[in-house]
Design a protein around this motif. Sequence first.
Motif, PDB file in Angstrom:
ATOM      1  N   LEU A  51       0.847  -1.188   0.000  1.00 50.94           N
ATOM      2  CA  LEU A  51       0.000   0.000   0.000  1.00 50.94           C
ATOM      3  C   LEU A  51       0.882   1.238   0.000  1.00 50.94           C
ATOM      4  CD1 LEU A  51      -2.961   1.039   0.265  1.00 50.94           C
ATOM      5  CD2 LEU A  51      -2.550   1.121   2.738  1.00 50.94           C
ATOM      6  N   HIS A  52       0.549   2.195  -0.856  1.00 49.85           N
ATOM      7  CA  HIS A  52       1.347   3.413  -0.980  1.00 49.85           C
ATOM      8  C   HIS A  52       0.734   4.567  -0.198  1.00 49.85           C
ATOM      9  CE1 HIS A  52       4.271   6.068  -2.753  1.00 49.85           C
ATOM     10  NE2 HIS A  52       3.403   6.718  -3.505  1.00 49.85           N
ATOM     11  N   LEU A  53      -0.583   4.723  -0.306  1.00 50.62           N
ATOM     12  CA  LEU A  53      -1.247   5.766   0.482  1.00 50.62           C
ATOM     13  C   LEU A  53      -2.746   5.527   0.529  1.00 50.62           C
ATOM     14  CD1 LEU A  53      -2.969   8.165  -1.242  1.00 50.62           C
ATOM     15  CD2 LEU A  53      -0.691   8.610  -2.114  1.00 50.62           C
ATOM     16  N   THR A  54      -3.374   6.118   1.558  1.00 45.55           N
ATOM     17  CA  THR A  54      -4.833   6.193   1.670  1.00 45.55           C
ATOM     18  C   THR A  54      -5.172   7.632   2.015  1.00 45.55           C
ATOM     19  OG1 THR A  54      -4.852   5.698   4.051  1.00 45.55           O
ATOM     20  CG2 THR A  54      -4.981   3.827   2.544  1.00 45.55           C
ATOM     21  N   GLN A  55      -6.152   8.212   1.328  1.00 48.30           N
ATOM     22  CA  GLN A  55      -6.474   9.612   1.577  1.00 48.30           C
ATOM     23  C   GLN A  55      -7.865   9.944   1.037  1.00 48.30           C
ATOM     24  OE1 GLN A  55      -4.461  13.065  -0.617  1.00 48.30           O
ATOM     25  NE2 GLN A  55      -3.341  13.051   1.320  1.00 48.30           N
ATOM     26  N   VAL A  56      -8.697  10.500   1.912  1.00 49.82           N
ATOM     27  CA  VAL A  56      -9.965  11.057   1.447  1.00 49.82           C
ATOM     28  C   VAL A  56      -9.687  12.463   0.921  1.00 49.82           C
ATOM     29  CG1 VAL A  56     -12.332  11.697   2.011  1.00 49.82           C
ATOM     30  CG2 VAL A  56     -11.245   9.792   3.212  1.00 49.82           C
ATOM     31  N   ILE A  57     -10.034  12.687  -0.337  1.00 46.02           N
ATOM     32  CA  ILE A  57      -9.842  14.007  -0.933  1.00 46.02           C
ATOM     33  C   ILE A  57     -11.226  14.630  -1.143  1.00 46.02           C
ATOM     34  CG2 ILE A  57      -8.905  15.307  -2.879  1.00 46.02           C
ATOM     35  CD1 ILE A  57      -6.971  12.994  -3.364  1.00 46.02           C
ATOM     36  N   ARG A  58     -11.483  15.703  -0.394  1.00 43.70           N
ATOM     37  CA  ARG A  58     -12.753  16.425  -0.515  1.00 43.70           C
ATOM     38  C   ARG A  58     -12.490  17.764  -1.197  1.00 43.70           C
ATOM     39  NH1 ARG A  58     -15.953  18.636   4.750  1.00 43.70           N
ATOM     40  NH2 ARG A  58     -13.790  19.231   5.177  1.00 43.70           N
ATOM     41  N   ILE A  59     -12.968  17.905  -2.417  1.00 46.11           N
ATOM     42  CA  ILE A  59     -12.841  19.157  -3.163  1.00 46.11           C
ATOM     43  C   ILE A  59     -14.092  19.987  -2.897  1.00 46.11           C
ATOM     44  CG2 ILE A  59     -12.635  20.197  -5.446  1.00 46.11           C
ATOM     45  CD1 ILE A  59     -11.059  17.803  -6.354  1.00 46.11           C
ATOM     46  N   ARG A  60     -13.893  21.143  -2.311  1.00 46.26           N
ATOM     47  CA  ARG A  60     -15.006  21.980  -1.883  1.00 46.26           C
ATOM     48  C   ARG A  60     -15.310  23.063  -2.925  1.00 46.26           C
ATOM     49  NH1 ARG A  60     -13.546  22.800   4.516  1.00 46.26           N
ATOM     50  NH2 ARG A  60     -15.805  22.625   4.804  1.00 46.26           N
ATOM     51  N   PRO A  61     -16.492  23.641  -2.864  1.00 45.46           N
ATOM     52  CA  PRO A  61     -16.844  24.710  -3.803  1.00 45.46           C
ATOM     53  C   PRO A  61     -15.812  25.845  -3.778  1.00 45.46           C
ATOM     54  CG  PRO A  61     -18.795  23.985  -2.631  1.00 45.46           C
ATOM     55  CD  PRO A  61     -17.630  23.289  -1.975  1.00 45.46           C
ATOM     56  N   GLY A  62     -15.469  26.315  -4.957  1.00 46.21           N
ATOM     57  CA  GLY A  62     -14.489  27.386  -5.080  1.00 46.21           C
ATOM     58  C   GLY A  62     -13.075  26.914  -5.347  1.00 46.21           C
ATOM     59  N   GLN A  63     -12.836  25.600  -5.246  1.00 44.42           N
ATOM     60  CA  GLN A  63     -11.498  25.084  -5.537  1.00 44.42           C
ATOM     61  C   GLN A  63     -11.216  25.167  -7.036  1.00 44.42           C
ATOM     62  OE1 GLN A  63      -8.854  23.859  -3.528  1.00 44.42           O
ATOM     63  NE2 GLN A  63      -7.901  24.125  -5.534  1.00 44.42           N
ATOM     64  N   THR A  64     -10.038  25.668  -7.383  1.00 42.05           N
ATOM     65  CA  THR A  64      -9.632  25.752  -8.786  1.00 42.05           C
ATOM     66  C   THR A  64      -8.964  24.455  -9.222  1.00 42.05           C
ATOM     67  OG1 THR A  64      -7.547  26.775  -8.100  1.00 42.05           O
ATOM     68  CG2 THR A  64      -9.353  28.255  -8.697  1.00 42.05           C
ATOM     69  N   LYS A  65      -8.723  24.329 -10.519  1.00 40.07           N
ATOM     70  CA  LYS A  65      -8.085  23.121 -11.050  1.00 40.07           C
ATOM     71  C   LYS A  65      -6.702  22.915 -10.445  1.00 40.07           C
ATOM     72  CE  LYS A  65     -10.194  22.999 -15.668  1.00 40.07           C
ATOM     73  NZ  LYS A  65      -9.902  23.015 -17.120  1.00 40.07           N
ATOM     74  N   GLN A  66      -6.388  21.677 -10.161  1.00 37.22           N
ATOM     75  CA  GLN A  66      -5.040  21.321  -9.716  1.00 37.22           C
ATOM     76  C   GLN A  66      -4.121  21.209 -10.928  1.00 37.22           C
ATOM     77  OE1 GLN A  66      -4.409  17.279  -8.271  1.00 37.22           O
ATOM     78  NE2 GLN A  66      -3.180  18.050  -6.556  1.00 37.22           N
ATOM     79  N   GLN A  67      -2.862  21.518 -10.716  1.00 39.55           N
ATOM     80  CA  GLN A  67      -1.872  21.357 -11.786  1.00 39.55           C
ATOM     81  C   GLN A  67      -1.812  19.899 -12.216  1.00 39.55           C
ATOM     82  OE1 GLN A  67       2.057  22.548 -10.612  1.00 39.55           O
ATOM     83  NE2 GLN A  67       3.020  21.683 -12.432  1.00 39.55           N
ATOM     84  N   LEU A  68      -1.795  19.666 -13.516  1.00 41.04           N
ATOM     85  CA  LEU A  68      -1.646  18.308 -14.015  1.00 41.04           C
ATOM     86  C   LEU A  68      -0.270  17.759 -13.619  1.00 41.04           C
ATOM     87  CD1 LEU A  68      -3.212  18.616 -17.584  1.00 41.04           C
ATOM     88  CD2 LEU A  68      -4.277  17.692 -15.519  1.00 41.04           C
ATOM     89  N   HIS A  69      -0.247  16.477 -13.284  1.00 38.81           N
ATOM     90  CA  HIS A  69       1.005  15.881 -12.804  1.00 38.81           C
ATOM     91  C   HIS A  69       0.936  14.371 -12.968  1.00 38.81           C
ATOM     92  CE1 HIS A  69      -1.847  15.695  -9.454  1.00 38.81           C
ATOM     93  NE2 HIS A  69      -1.180  14.636  -9.034  1.00 38.81           N
ATOM     94  N   ARG A  70       2.059  13.735 -12.705  1.00 35.57           N
ATOM     95  CA  ARG A  70       2.140  12.279 -12.631  1.00 35.57           C
ATOM     96  C   ARG A  70       2.392  11.896 -11.173  1.00 35.57           C
ATOM     97  NH1 ARG A  70       5.688  11.953 -18.177  1.00 35.57           N
ATOM     98  NH2 ARG A  70       4.102  10.865 -19.415  1.00 35.57           N
ATOM     99  N   ASP A  71       1.647  10.924 -10.661  1.00 37.75           N
ATOM    100  CA  ASP A  71       1.842  10.526  -9.268  1.00 37.75           C
ATOM    101  C   ASP A  71       3.219   9.924  -9.034  1.00 37.75           C
ATOM    102  OD1 ASP A  71      -0.513  11.488  -8.324  1.00 37.75           O
ATOM    103  OD2 ASP A  71      -1.527   9.547  -8.157  1.00 37.75           O
ATOM    104  N   ARG A  72       3.807   9.357 -10.076  1.00 37.23           N
ATOM    105  CA  ARG A  72       5.138   8.757  -9.916  1.00 37.23           C
ATOM    106  C   ARG A  72       6.201   9.798  -9.584  1.00 37.23           C
ATOM    107  NH1 ARG A  72       6.550   5.561 -14.930  1.00 37.23           N
ATOM    108  NH2 ARG A  72       8.640   5.580 -14.087  1.00 37.23           N
ATOM    109  N   TRP A  73       5.873  11.075  -9.720  1.00 30.70           N
ATOM    110  CA  TRP A  73       6.823  12.120  -9.347  1.00 30.70           C
ATOM    111  C   TRP A  73       7.045  12.181  -7.841  1.00 30.70           C
ATOM    112  CZ3 TRP A  73       4.503  16.456 -12.961  1.00 30.70           C
ATOM    113  CH2 TRP A  73       4.887  16.186 -14.280  1.00 30.70           C
ATOM    114  N   ALA A  74       6.315  11.378  -7.069  1.00 32.21           N
ATOM    115  CA  ALA A  74       6.623  11.262  -5.636  1.00 32.21           C
ATOM    116  C   ALA A  74       8.083  10.868  -5.434  1.00 32.21           C
ATOM    117  CB  ALA A  74       5.710  10.223  -4.977  1.00 32.21           C
ATOM    118  N   TRP A  75       8.644  10.154  -6.404  1.00 32.36           N
ATOM    119  CA  TRP A  75      10.059   9.754  -6.356  1.00 32.36           C
ATOM    120  C   TRP A  75      10.891  10.601  -7.322  1.00 32.36           C
ATOM    121  CZ3 TRP A  75       6.116   6.063  -7.098  1.00 32.36           C
ATOM    122  CH2 TRP A  75       5.791   5.316  -5.969  1.00 32.36           C
ATOM    123  N   GLY A  76      10.427  11.795  -7.631  1.00 32.90           N
ATOM    124  CA  GLY A  76      11.110  12.613  -8.619  1.00 32.90           C
ATOM    125  C   GLY A  76      10.953  11.994 -10.000  1.00 32.90           C
TER     126      GLY A  76
END
Length: 302
Positions: free
Chosen positions: A102-127
């Motif tokens: 298991l790498h991670l567990t996380q509830v992500i709640r995006i609330r009203p008014g949140q702007t777009k997140q930058q596009l990315h690759r999750d593998r960048w966790a290791w650069g």
Amino acid sequence: MPKLETLPATASTDEILTVLKRDGALILTNVLTPEDLAQVRAETMPYIDATPNGADDFVGHNTTRTGALVARSAKCRELVSHPKIVSAAETFLKPFCERIQLHLTQVIRIRPGQTKQQLHRDRWAWGTHLKDIEPQFNTIWAISDFTKENGATQVCPGSLDWPDDYQAKDEEIGYAEMPAGSVLVYSGGVFHGGGANVSNGDRVGINITYTLGWLRQEENQYLSCPPEIAKTLSPDLQALIGYSMGGYALGYYTPPLAPGEGPESVPPEYALGHTETAISTLGSADLLESIRDEIKGEKQTA
């Protein structure tokens, strides 16, 4: 705008991985029942409601991120251990490791008014150090409906071979619109990001990801789910969150006791009360043999 392929919850591992390897992402529908969703919400909402918004643009100033779900929620443990998801994750990642974790567990709640997140690759966790292997198998479980208006995840199907510095055009970005109970499955190499929430309600998803057993986890499971909690879990879940050897010589420890009061070089299971593992060795004979077989295989193809 590209559209993500959607498969039923009954799809086989081969069907899931065929799409994943081609597009980098897909949606499985009707994985959770309304009763499942109600239990997840009941067990996690007290923690979600107590979680503050993020402190920077990437995590989101109108987004909350709540972790330690294995320790906090019995239903989330079922999600982490879901047979179809774990089977697909193992098949996808096992070419590059002996065991997944298991790498991670996380509830992500995006609330009203949140702007777009930058596009990315999750593998960048290791650069950008990992070039020729796929280190991750990822999921986002829709606990609420995901719509473009409330922040459905942005995904760029077919972006697995894009350069890391590629800037996606609007017409290359799709959205993981799906009803509650569905699961977005995506690889560590696909470009994606949280969507903008221009609605008047929250978008709630649970991010559960898996990685190679020899890499460091993004969420430190030994601190998020310490031995006194981990010892109450099933052996399979204990192993999945990291209380097992990641390879023949990966993960052993020495209990820091007084001279003669404890063993040397024991696997993580020993910390959970498995005292039968108290022998002076590194990993199991099976893990040692797997390394030997791998070396033999490389020599034969050289």
